[in-house]
Design a protein around this motif. Structure first.
Motif, PDB file in Angstrom:
ATOM      1  N   HIS A 179       0.710  -0.999  16.962  1.00 11.19           N
ATOM      2  CA  HIS A 179       2.077  -0.565  17.287  1.00 11.19           C
ATOM      3  C   HIS A 179       1.899   0.887  17.914  1.00 11.19           C
ATOM      4  O   HIS A 179       0.666   1.533  17.512  1.00 11.19           O
ATOM      5  CB  HIS A 179       3.161  -0.538  16.319  1.00 11.19           C
ATOM      6  N   PHE A 180       2.910   1.321  18.276  1.00 13.96           N
ATOM      7  CA  PHE A 180       2.858   2.895  18.772  1.00 13.96           C
ATOM      8  C   PHE A 180       3.682   3.810  17.855  1.00 13.96           C
ATOM      9  O   PHE A 180       3.709   5.168  18.039  1.00 13.96           O
ATOM     10  CB  PHE A 180       3.617   3.241  20.292  1.00 13.96           C
ATOM     11  N   PHE A 181       4.183   3.186  16.897  1.00 16.38           N
ATOM     12  CA  PHE A 181       4.789   4.014  15.704  1.00 16.38           C
ATOM     13  C   PHE A 181       4.515   3.134  14.472  1.00 16.38           C
ATOM     14  O   PHE A 181       4.421   1.892  14.372  1.00 16.38           O
ATOM     15  CB  PHE A 181       6.422   4.394  15.968  1.00 16.38           C
ATOM     16  N   CYS A 182       4.871   3.856  13.268  1.00 15.99           N
ATOM     17  CA  CYS A 182       4.703   3.300  11.895  1.00 15.99           C
ATOM     18  C   CYS A 182       6.096   2.363  11.759  1.00 15.99           C
ATOM     19  O   CYS A 182       7.091   2.837  11.386  1.00 15.99           O
ATOM     20  CB  CYS A 182       4.623   4.432  10.672  1.00 15.99           C
ATOM     21  N   ASP A 183       5.958   0.972  12.075  1.00 14.57           N
ATOM     22  CA  ASP A 183       7.042   0.174  11.851  1.00 14.57           C
ATOM     23  C   ASP A 183       6.718  -0.451  10.317  1.00 14.57           C
ATOM     24  O   ASP A 183       5.583  -0.880  10.061  1.00 14.57           O
ATOM     25  CB  ASP A 183       7.002  -1.096  12.830  1.00 14.57           C
ATOM     26  N   LEU A 184       7.709  -0.633   9.698  1.00 15.98           N
ATOM     27  CA  LEU A 184       7.737  -0.916   8.095  1.00 15.98           C
ATOM     28  C   LEU A 184       7.162  -2.368   8.151  1.00 15.98           C
ATOM     29  O   LEU A 184       6.244  -2.621   7.160  1.00 15.98           O
ATOM     30  CB  LEU A 184       9.203  -0.996   7.504  1.00 15.98           C
ATOM     31  N   LEU A 185       7.513  -3.076   8.937  1.00 11.14           N
ATOM     32  CA  LEU A 185       7.014  -4.721   8.844  1.00 11.14           C
ATOM     33  C   LEU A 185       5.475  -4.739   9.063  1.00 11.14           C
ATOM     34  O   LEU A 185       4.628  -5.580   8.564  1.00 11.14           O
ATOM     35  CB  LEU A 185       7.614  -5.593   9.872  1.00 11.14           C
ATOM     36  N   GLU A 186       5.136  -3.813  10.188  1.00  3.02           N
ATOM     37  CA  GLU A 186       3.581  -3.683  10.543  1.00  3.02           C
ATOM     38  C   GLU A 186       2.706  -3.261   9.278  1.00  3.02           C
ATOM     39  O   GLU A 186       1.570  -3.455   8.703  1.00  3.02           O
ATOM     40  CB  GLU A 186       3.379  -2.949  11.614  1.00  3.02           C
ATOM     41  N   VAL A 187       3.256  -2.233   8.541  1.00  4.65           N
ATOM     42  CA  VAL A 187       2.508  -1.399   7.514  1.00  4.65           C
ATOM     43  C   VAL A 187       2.616  -2.511   6.316  1.00  4.65           C
ATOM     44  O   VAL A 187       1.416  -2.561   5.724  1.00  4.65           O
ATOM     45  CB  VAL A 187       3.567  -0.180   7.056  1.00  4.65           C
ATOM     46  N   LEU A 188       3.442  -3.297   6.157  1.00  2.00           N
ATOM     47  CA  LEU A 188       3.626  -4.211   4.946  1.00  2.00           C
ATOM     48  C   LEU A 188       2.359  -5.315   5.190  1.00  2.00           C
ATOM     49  O   LEU A 188       1.885  -5.957   4.360  1.00  2.00           O
ATOM     50  CB  LEU A 188       4.691  -5.124   4.928  1.00  2.00           C
ATOM     51  N   LYS A 189       2.232  -5.565   6.737  1.00  2.00           N
ATOM     52  CA  LYS A 189       0.937  -6.748   6.622  1.00  2.00           C
ATOM     53  C   LYS A 189      -0.266  -6.189   6.425  1.00  2.00           C
ATOM     54  O   LYS A 189      -1.389  -7.009   6.426  1.00  2.00           O
ATOM     55  CB  LYS A 189       1.136  -7.123   8.278  1.00  2.00           C
ATOM     56  N   LEU A 190      -0.568  -4.927   6.214  1.00  6.21           N
ATOM     57  CA  LEU A 190      -1.750  -4.344   5.880  1.00  6.21           C
ATOM     58  C   LEU A 190      -2.021  -4.453   4.565  1.00  6.21           C
ATOM     59  O   LEU A 190      -3.083  -4.028   4.071  1.00  6.21           O
ATOM     60  CB  LEU A 190      -1.701  -2.998   6.538  1.00  6.21           C
TER      61      LEU A 190
END
Length: 323
Positions: A179-190
């Motif tokens: 992503h081009f910014f810290c999206d909460l859903l994308e962070v949770l996937k990590l």
């Protein structure tokens, strides 16, 4: 996510819109232009509303608040993205990522509440025109704007608790965010642990803060359309639809993309689809808002025209003074 070694991380890597090096210059120029247009356009709209006494009405008051939120909303993500492209460094600190998530949610929630309040304003203006100035007096408008900010802060305080739970989650060695910014859903996937509860809280918050206001907007406009259909003259109907057209278009654009991101993320793993939709509601919509409203509202077009006409006359005065 596949299990991996847990680590105490200090930063994430934002992969951005494309991995192709040859496209980075094009992306940088495009998004820099869009960001400048967004900031200048919305600030110009705020200046127009504040400088013209004829625009000191509830509709323009809420519109200037929306423009301010749009500038803040876009500034939460785009400057960091542009910096990463310019420096060729995709890193964002862990604390910076959490801070970005917090302010992103704050201004996104504020935008939702303002759009809801603006729908109520249009409802009163069309359904109760004779009592409009009494109902929507300056004190009520100020309270509605204050309540929007307070409810946004309270709701984001709860979302901050969600992000603080992210701090305690164990992360794997893969810290790349597509992503081009810290999206909460994308962070949770990590994370390497089970995030079921976190995801449930996120989607529940999206429903409460997204669907309920949208329901109120639909309810308001159902009453508005019912009142418009009872207007006998065609000119009166056109004027009423013309007044609501800008707001409806902005609502459709913002909600169709923002809700689409969260709903699609629940049924698809395609990061590209989510990325494109995110660009629409985080960059394109704030950029288009001042154009949509100023081009459709005659009073705004007249005020902006007068403001812009002062610029060359001011420059001409300087030239004459120097000659």
């Amino acid at each position: 996510m596949e299990p991996g070694n847990e680590t105490q991380i200090s930063e994430f890597l934002l992969l951005g819109l494309s991995k192709k090096i040859e496209l980075q210059t094009l992306i940088f120029g495009l998004f820099l232009s869009m960001y400048l247009i967004t900031v200048i356009g919305n600030l110009l709209l705020i200046l127009a509303v504040s400088s013209d006494p004829h625009l000191h009405t509830p509709m323009y008051f809420f519109l200037s608040n929306l423009s301010f939120v749009d500038v803040c909303f876009t500034s939460t993500t785009i400057p960091k993205m542009l910096k990463n492209i310019r420096t060729k460094n995709k890193a964002i600190t862990y604390e910076g990522c959490i801070t970005q998530i917090h302010f992103f949610l704050l201004f996104a929630t504020m935008e939702i509440f303002l759009l809801t309040v603006m729908a109520y304003d249009r409802f009163v203006a069309i359904c109760h025109p004779l009592r409009y100035t009494i109902i929507m007096n300056p004190r009520v408008c100020g309270l509605l704007a204050l309540m929007s900010w307070m409810m946004s802060c309270l709701s984001v305080t709860s979302s901050l608790l969600e992000t603080l739970t992210v701090l305690r989650l164990p992360f794997c060695t893969n810290m790349k965010i597509p992503h081009f910014f810290c999206d909460l859903l994308e962070v949770l996937k990590l994370t390497c642990s089970d995030t079921l509860i976190n995801n449930v809280v996120v989607y529940f918050g999206a429903i409460v803060l997204g669907v309920f206001p949208l329901f109120w907007i639909f309810f308001s406009y159902s009453l508005i359309f019912s009142s418009i259909l009872r207007i006998s003259s065609a000119r009166g109907k056109y004027k009423a639809f013309y007044t609501c057209g800008s707001h409806l278009f902005v609502i459709s654009l913002f909600y169709s993309t923002s809700l689409g991101v969260y709903l699609s993320s629940a049924v698809t793993s395609s990061s590209r689809t989510i990325l494109v939709a995110s660009v629409m509601y985080t960059v394109v919509t704030p950029m288009l808002n001042p154009f949509i409203y100023s081009l459709r509202i005659r009073d705004m077009k007249g005020t902006l025209g007068r403001l812009l006409s002062r610029v060359p006359s001011f420059n001409d005065g300087i030239v004459v003074g120097l000659s």
